[in-house]
Design a protein around this motif. Structure first.
Motif: not given
Length: 128
Positions: A81-89, A76-79
């Motif tokens: 983080r992935i969503v957050m980094l994807n939104s930043e990109v 869940e933590v990894l997911a």
């Protein structure tokens, strides 16, 4: 009779110059699993790790184990983080596109401020 055998074994062990190592070189099958797109070891993920070990006789699932809860939380933590980094990109791409469009508009504005050809040059330019 037991005493001489014991002293013989102890002296033989003292003369042995081999060293004992407790480190593990390479886990068995690790190279094969990595080549086939699997986890490094068989205990990282998969049905043997993720599914419960047992269930009740009436069909109810067993309560999750500590390791299963920990792995679920890590995923869940990894997911997140992935969503957050994807939104930043995505946001970075939008800002970059806006900057590109602004630079294009500035360039067009600068071209529009340049002196226009007059007379024969205007007629020559429109014919070609």
């Amino acid at each position: 009779m037991a005493a001489p055998i014991r002293t013989l074994c102890c002296s033989a062990l003292r003369l042995n110059s081999r060293h004992f190592s407790s480190t593990c070189g390479v886990q068995a099958g690790q190279k094969w699993r990595l080549e086939h797109g699997l986890s490094r070891s068989g205990t990282e993920y998969g049905p043997l790790t993720d599914l419960p070990d047992w269930s009740f006789e009436d069909g109810r699932p067993a309560p999750p184990l500590k390791g299963q809860l920990r792995r679920r939380q890590e995923k869940e933590v990894l997911a997140k983080r992935i969503v957050m980094l994807n939104s930043e990109v995505d946001r970075g791409m939008e800002v970059w596109k806006e900057k590109q469009e602004e630079a294009k508009r500035l360039e067009e504005h600068k071209k529009s401020l340049l002196l226009k050809p007059k007379g024969k040059l205007l007629i020559k330019k429109t014919q070609s």
